[in-house]
Enzyme design. Structure first.
Site, PDB file in Angstrom:
ATOM      1  N   HIS A   1      -7.541  27.869 -15.683  1.00 46.28           N
ATOM      2  CA  HIS A   1      -7.266  27.745 -14.256  1.00 46.28           C
ATOM      3  C   HIS A   1      -7.735  25.938 -14.025  1.00 46.28           C
ATOM      4  CE1 HIS A   1      -8.107  31.823 -14.512  1.00 46.28           C
ATOM      5  NE2 HIS A   1      -7.620  32.239 -13.557  1.00 46.28           N
TER       6      HIS A   1
ATOM      7  N   GLU B   1       6.772  34.397 -14.197  1.00 49.44           N
ATOM      8  CA  GLU B   1       6.961  33.155 -13.871  1.00 49.44           C
ATOM      9  C   GLU B   1       8.448  32.811 -14.389  1.00 49.44           C
ATOM     10  OE1 GLU B   1       4.225  34.344 -15.150  1.00 49.44           O
ATOM     11  OE2 GLU B   1       2.907  33.680 -13.410  1.00 49.44           O
TER      12      GLU B   1
END
Lengths: 393, 379
Positions: B184, B114
């Site tokens: 999540h 990322e």
């Protein structure tokens, strides 16, 4: 030899039935512990170090342990699959079947004082570190008797008393933690090592290289283990990495490539790695392994690889089959006995699931526990600040 | 990993009447009346859409976002989409068809990194390109936090306007989904709202998403665009098929009322709408505002509304302490102190990590909002 196998079968049977509910992985069978050597499937490939020998010392007892433990793990993962499909397990579930040899081989080479830290595909490592099936299933179903009290779920299994540091959801984040564990071990002058496991996808995370550099700089007894199952979720390794030779990525840190489907090779490599790490600092182990399931239960696992590939690996490299062949070749048990063991594992797993189902969900007050240390007294505000205010326990 | 099951866990008071939602969308009128809530419709008065008048098609959120990306790449040759797994369409199918249509040089997968993705995007944008980076889940955005805060947000400022990375747009699915657990389900918008130099935009529906995303991509500032993952399949709406943009930093009053103002964004608005409807039955008239852009946010619209109603309630999924509701609350107190009839209410997530099995308790559900509305009105 026949008498030996008969005896071992009876004892195995007896142990299994009496310990149905607390089915730990059995480490001590009364079978023969006389050592003999077995050759690993392929030789080790090394980077910047001398590879260990292909001849692995083992014993009948150890091989039977391997078989028992891997059969249990395989059954557990398959049972978890059906529990997920029947919605008893919710959230995310990443299954390890196919990779059992890594967990088993590693455990055979180390002690409970060595630490293991891994990512989210952690069910079987939990088991190999001494976790019970009931704790595992209860945690998967989010029940109170789970190893993390039902608050962690599939991705967050831990076992403090046997040095299993979990269980991490964020890819790659566990590796610097593993290096920290190694530092503590070195500082405390323990003769123990830390294994930090990660996958081929995580191998491209920057924090890995930061951790590697620190470990090498400070000569830490850390072993970085890349469980290369060749797919980072749905991305094949060659699509994500310029150099999929993960064992070489350490550059100045030596590395070893291991057939991760061969429990004996894994054992040999981990033994070698432990000795190396205690003397010379970090090492990278690349386990060439494979997962039969998809990345998680939401992934069918067949859109990015062919079914032929999966069944090919199952036929040729399955870790349990390999041990079965070795056992049969050395007349340690008969084919029927092995099949009976597998059947019995099925029963044991089913019983554990039944027991886990009885466990209740955690109490709602547990929502607020363990955010901070007990007694820290921090105020938590509920949805409406006026009405709901709790002092965190 | 595709979210094949998107639903709320049972036993929660946060229910969703999907039928009601979709039937209210069958209506394509754009005026709002007091009694009806066209939560998913943008009123013509508050849009400066270039299009929006042509043909529309019923589609869900990921399709709308997909269309926006197609248009963005089609209309500007130096636009690129990259991120983990975007090549085959992405785990939420937002990038389907892009690689086939525009080629692998413009739509490509990145490795699992990322920090690398965002840093790389900043560099690409610094060369005058439009870089659309996807972070697979907002929960994973933290390795890139340094790049966003220290590089993207400050590039124009510290170079005295010589350089900028305005072409950067970072897209990430955020928010609870019923079973997401710790990693999540997070809503990290508050962390980014604290950074001058970037914009944070959150759409509430497919039509909004398409227009806002196109605006974000074309906005000459770096933008973090959070997409409510829970709505990817669930929200279905008539969306114009042409190229249209919705203005940033403009909030929208999606339900008019006179007793209390409610402010929210993203998926939470649907819950708030339900609470408003329930409150209506008790004779409380609620005004609901979609903030859309969190920074820089439209203080004037909220202020005007609070000056009208005298009461304010803000709701978001992120934990209450330090959440963006705190900023809105403080600003409104500064501006409307004497007008306020009651303390500003914040109905938000609890101050715990996003839980696994306790999600229904953690979430700011309709009943919690309703209780707060009543408490505020009866203060």
């Amino acid at each position: 030899m026949a008498a030996l196998t008969r005896r071992s079968y009876n004892l195995v049977n007896r142990i299994s039935t009496t310990h149905a509910y607390t089915s730990h992985l059995h480490r001590s069978f009364s079978t023969d512990t006389t050592p003999f050597t077995v050759e690993t499937s392929i030789p080790f490939t090394s980077h910047n170090c001398e590879p260990p020998s292909r001849s692995v010392e083992t014993s009948a007892a150890e091989l039977m342990t391997f078989f028992h433990d891997m059969a249990t793990m395989r059954r557990m993962e398959i049972a978890a699959d059906s529990l997920y499909k029947s919605k008893l397990i919710r959230g995310f579930c990443h299954l390890y079947d196919g990779q059992e040899a890594v967990a088993i081989g590693m455990e055979a080479a180390i002690t409970k004082k060595d630490s293991i830290i891994t990512a989210y595909r952690d069910h079987c490592i939990f088991l190999s570190r001494g976790g019970t099936l009931v704790e595992a299933f209860a945690e998967l179903m989010g029940r109170k008797d789970g190893c993390s009290k039902g608050k962690g779920g599939s991705m967050h299994f831990y076992k403090k008393d046997s040095g299993f540091y979990g269980g991490h959801g964020i890819v790659g984040a566990q590796v610097p933690l593993g290096i920290g564990l190694a530092f503590a071990q070195k500082y405390n002058k323990e003769d123990h090592v830390s294994f930090a496991l990660y996958g081929d996808g995580a191998a491209n995370q920057g924090q890995l290289f930061e951790a590697l550099n620190m470990a090498a700089l400070w000569d830490l007894p850390a072993i970085l283990v890349c469980e290369n199952n060749h797919y980072g979720m749905g991305t094949a390794e060659w699509r994500a990495a310029k150099s999929p030779a993960y064992y070489k990525r350490g550059d100045y840190v030596p590395g070893l490539k291991v057939d991760g489907m061969d429990a004996l090779a894994v054992k040999q490599a981990c033994k070698f790695a432990k000795e190396h790490a205690l003397k010379n600092g970090p090492l990278i182990l690349e386990m060439d392994t494979y997962r039969y399931h998809g990345h998680s239960m939401s992934d069918p696992g067949s859109t990015y690889r062919t079914r032929d590939e999966i069944s090919g690996i199952r036929q040729e490299r399955d870790p349990i089959e390999r041990i079965r062949k070795v056992i049969l070749a050395h007349d340690i048990a008969t084919e029927k006995e092995l099949k009976d063991i597998e059947k019995e594992k099925r029963k044991v797993v089913d019983e554990a699931i039944a027991k886990a189902k009885e466990s209740p969900m955690p109490d709602p007050s547990e929502l607020f526990t363990n955010v901070y240390v007990k007694g820290f007294g921090v105020e938590a505000c509920g949805a409406d600040r006026k009405e709901v205010k709790a002092v965190l326990p | 990993m595709a979210m094949t099951k998107i639903g709320r866990s049972s036993g929660t008071s946060r229910f969703f009447n999907i039928c009601r939602w979709t039937t209210s969308l069958a209506n394509t009128t754009t005026t709002t009346t007091r009694d009806e809530t066209k939560i998913l419709h943008t009123t013509t008065t508050s849009t400066s859409s270039k299009g929006g008048g042509g043909t529309t098609k019923s589609m869900n959120l990921f399709t709308a976002i997909n269309q926006a990306l197609h248009i963005a790449l089609d209309s500007h040759p130096r636009t690129y989409v990259f991120g983990e797994d975007v090549g085959f369409g992405g785990v939420f199918r937002c990038t389907t068809g892009l690689a086939d249509r525009f080629g692998k040089q413009r739509v490509f997968n990145t490795p699992l990194c990322e920090q690398g993705i965002v840093g790389f995007g900043i560099g690409l944008a610094a060369m005058g390109n439009r870089a659309i980076a996807e972070i697979q889940f907002a929960d994973y955005i933290y390795p890139a936090f340094d790049q966003i805060v220290n590089e993207a947000a400050k590039f124009r400022y510290r170079s005295g306007n010589q350089f900028n990375c305005g072409g950067l747009t970072i897209r990430a699915p955020y928010g609870a989904v019923g079973h997401g657990g710790h990693y999540h389900s997070q809503s990290p918008e508050a962390f980014f709202c604290h950074v001058p130099g970037i914009k944070v935009v959150i759409p509430r529906s497919p039509r909004e998403a398409k227009g806002l995303l196109l605006s974000c991509i074309r906005d000459p500032n770096p933008v973090v665009f959070f997409e409510p993952k829970w709505l990817y399949r669930l929200a279905v709406e008539e969306v114009p098929e042409d190229d249209y943009m919705l203005p940033l930093s403009q909030a929208e009053v999606i339900r008019e009322g006179s007793d209390i103002t409610l402010v929210g964004w993203g998926a939470q608005l649907a819950v708030m709408e339900q609470a408003c409807a329930d409150a209506q039955k008790d004779g409380i008239s609620c005004e609901l505002i979609d903030l859309k852009t969190l920074i820089p946010w439209d203080k004037e619209t909220v202020e005007a509304s609070v000056k009208k109603t005298g009461r304010l309630l803000i709701s978001h999924e992120a934990p209450v302490t330090g959440g963006f509701a705190a900023e809105i609350s403080a600003s409104l107190v500064e501006r409307c102190f004497l007008r306020l009839e009651a303390p500003i209410a914040r109905v938000c997530g609890l101050d715990t990590p996003f839980p696994l099995v306790f999600e229904p308790f953690y979430m700011p559900t309709k009943n919690k909002i309703l209780d707060a509305i009543k408490a505020t009105v009866n203060y």
